[in-house]
Design an enzyme around this catalytic site. Structure first.
Site, PDB file in Angstrom:
ATOM      1  CG  ASP A 167      -2.297   0.589   0.892  1.00  0.00           C
ATOM      2  OD1 ASP A 167      -2.358   1.826   0.787  1.00  0.00           O
ATOM      3  OD2 ASP A 167      -3.280  -0.152   0.746  1.00  0.00           O
ATOM      4  CG  HIS A 208      -5.632   3.003   1.309  1.00  0.00           C
ATOM      5  ND1 HIS A 208      -5.193   1.861   0.677  1.00  0.00           N
ATOM      6  CD2 HIS A 208      -6.961   3.062   1.075  1.00  0.00           C
ATOM      7  CE1 HIS A 208      -6.211   1.263   0.085  1.00  0.00           C
ATOM      8  NE2 HIS A 208      -7.295   1.971   0.302  1.00  0.00           N
ATOM      9  CB  SER A 384      -9.773  -0.247   0.813  1.00  0.00           C
ATOM     10  OG  SER A 384      -9.188   0.201  -0.362  1.00  0.00           O
TER      11      SER A 384
END
Length: 638
Positions: A167, A208, A384
């Site tokens: 990520d 994220h 996600s």
């Protein structure tokens, strides 16, 4: 964007795969990354050459003799400024090849802002983690969760398992992550150093990876944030998203990073979910994936978990070559009352689902996890959030049985996922030819951690996997503007040959087709046992009229366990009222599975389970075939 495979099938690490090629009308973007091969000499020679020309260097673990040269002094995406350095490498007599990497887009998935129990944790957000234990929080449906409580009570918490979060980096100093951080297995491929710390921005855009990491490995009972699905597992940061463009060499390096230390790789990103992109892994990344499932974890295979995509009803995850790969476990999501999230993509390659939000305004209906600056959040969302939850469940199963292979994990996913109270307003739940219940959006259902660890404890490795080209249609066929083009292929699934496939796992339809409007194409395939897979749904935003699909491998998992032999039917048509034209140029049927029954030797403890049903089916089929062989033998003697 056009996607497909080169005409020949390549064998890599014992697996068949097609090398995807892509063409775009846009001008290519060149980066400061180079793929370099020397005429002779090893890593020391490569470092010498790189240093002389001002480059840094990394050896590619999955490709002998290939090196990643990177030049931090070059402006990214500037072809003219990098030309001198490229020419220097090409003129060096020691250099056999210097291929400058083109940049392409990869997007994080689900970065959105969304408006009594037996296990007690002192973590402040634990009672809000409804996807772990759903008691009806945020107007959810009680009992609709991952059933982690049963796995935890059996003593499985992910100990001894490492999950790599591919990520934008993870905040490994976060007090809820620091104790479970695996520094040795971590790396920053964006900055080429071993510190995958996220680049802070004012809008928290690079939170994220930290949020995904917390879902998997946030520590328990430390009075901080919430609890990870596998709260005693280790988490590794693989920072590879935070740069202007992605390259094949960065993706391949990330996917193949430390495959003997990292057990599970979690990816919550992919091609742009805009409803008109057809894209997937390039050649190096495909090679790295094949190498991972063949050699990772001491030969048991790296486990790749992928978010299925956030394009909603305007997109189809079979147009995403990562989510639709046989080597990944593609995960979709449901919200806390069992409905679909508005961003969920549907496709026949999705294997199972977990949970997220994307429909409710209740702020506590999101996913609670770690955030930047040592903070916590209730607002993680998208598929996600779904993929890391699945990675956590798989970590619990690996602790129960470290001998599980990458294929064992897929079989366990099919057999232990449950319909529970999931509700798809568009696609009905159906049973395939061997009785396994599936849904076009949710796959085989929501993961059940308790059921998975119990089955994993007794699990015996499934039989060897084989690959068979079941047949091919090569003559061009016109697709009518109204009605459907219907084609059939009858196959013996390579029976009588050493690569005979009797029990299916994955099926690919490799298709080349053009249309006046690609997004209006609808493609279905029906198996010999009558199971219909929707290979491609309408994508109303895809107005491509030139490039179509070029040897694109549409994949289905819906025929899992079926007999591959017999007649397969392909249907192509247009959805919509506008007149259309199209031509199918190729359909090749690729069958992947086993010759012997995969469940015959498995231990059955729940006689109402899918395993019990599948084993009974296998035993009956084996008996029928034995009787048939005996009758033939008697008739031949007479």
């Amino acid at each position: 964007m056009k996607g497909g495979c080169v005409s020949q099938w390549k064998a890599a690490a014992g697996f068949l795969f097609c090398v995807m090629v892509f063409a775009s009308a846009e001008r290519p973007v060149f980066t400061n990354h180079f793929l370099v091969e020397l005429h002779k000499g090893g890593e020391d020679k490569a470092r010498q050459v790189a240093a002389e020309h001002g480059f840094g260097v990394r050896k590619l673990p999955f490709a002998e003799g290939l090196y990643h040269f990177y030049h931090n002094g070059l402006a990214k995406a500037k072809r003219r400024r990098s030309l001198h350095h490229k020419q220097q490498l090409e003129r060096d007599p020691r250099v056999k090849m210097a291929l400058q990497q083109e940049g392409f887009d990869r997007k994080k998935r689900g970065y959105r802002d969304i408006n009594e129990i037996d296990i007690n944790m002192n973590d402040p957000l634990f009672t809000k983690q409804w996807y772990l234990i759903n008691t009806g929080q945020a107007d959810g449906t009680p009992g609709l969760d991952l059933n982690v409580a049963e796995a935890w009570e059996l003593g499985y918490t992910g100990k001894g398992v490492t999950i790599g979060i591919m990520d934008d980096g993870i905040d490994y100093l976060h007090p809820d992550l620091a104790s479970n951080y695996n520094a040795e297995a971590s790396y920053d491929f964006s900055s080429n150093d071993p510190y995958p710390y996220p680049r802070y921005t004012d809008d928290w855009f690079n939170s994220h990876g930290t949020r995904c990491a917390g879902e998997v490995s946030a520590a328990a009972n430390n009075n901080i944030c919430g609890v990870g699905v596998a709260y005693n597992s280790k988490v590794a940061g693989i920072r590879m998203l935070d740069q202007p463009f992605m390259t094949d060499i960065i993706e391949a390096s990330s996917i193949s990073h430390m495959p003997q230390l990292i057990d599970i790789y979690s990816a919550s990103w992919g091609p742009t979910d805009n409803g008109k992109t057809v894209d997937g892994p390039r050649e190096l990344t495909l090679q790295a994936m094949a190498d991972g499932v063949n050699k990772g974890r001491g030969g048991k295979g790296s486990i790749y978990v992928w978010a299925s995509g956030d394009g909603g009803s305007y997109d189809d995850c079979n147009c995403d070559g990562y989510a639709s790969s046989m080597w990944t476990i593609s995960i979709n999501s449901a919200i806390n009352d069992g409905r679909t999230a508005l961003y969920d993509e549907s496709c026949s390659s999705t294997l199972a689902s977990t949970f997220s939000n994307g429909r409710k305004r209740n702020p506590e209906a999101g996913v609670a996890t770690t955030d930047l600056y040592g903070n916590c959040t209730l607002r993680h969302s998208g598929t996600s959030a779904a993929a890391p939850e699945a990675a956590g469940v798989f970590a619990l199963a690996l602790e129960a049985n470290l001998g599980l292979t990458w294929r064992d994990m897929q079989h366990l996913t099919v057999l232990t996922s449950k319909r529970n109270q999931l509700h798809d307003e568009v696609h009905q739940w159906r049973r395939n030819g061997v009785g396994l219940e599936f849904n076009h959006l949710f796959g085989y259902g929501v993961l059940d951690a308790g059921a998975m660890v119990k089955m994993a404890k007794d699990w015996k490795t499934v039989p060897e996997r084989f690959h068979c080209v079941g047949g091919s249609v090569q003559d061009p066929e016109k697709i009518p503007s109204t009605g459907k083009l219907v084609l059939t292929l009858t196959t013996d699934a390579c029976e009588g040959k050493e690569n005979f496939v009797r029990y299916l796992e994955h099926v690919q339809a490799v298709i080349t087709v053009n249309a006046t409007r690609r997004g209006d194409l609808n493609i279905n395939m029906t198996s010999p046992m009558g199971t219909k897979s929707i290979l491609l749904s309408r994508r109303p935003r895809d107005d491509d009229s030139k490039v179509g699909f070029d040897k694109w491998p549409f994949m289905t998992t819906h025929t899992w366990g079926e007999d591959a032999r017999g007649t397969w039917t392909l249907e192509l048509g247009f959805v919509g009222s506008a007149p259309q034209k199209g031509v199918l140029k190729e359909w090749t049927l690729m069958l992947h599975g086993t010759q012997s029954a995969p469940y015959i030797d498995q231990v059955v403890r729940d006689y109402q389970s899918k395993l019990a049903m599948s084993k009974k089916e296998e035993l009956e089929e084996e008996l029928d075939e034995a009787v048939e062989r005996s009758l033939k033998s008697i008739l031949n003697k007479n």
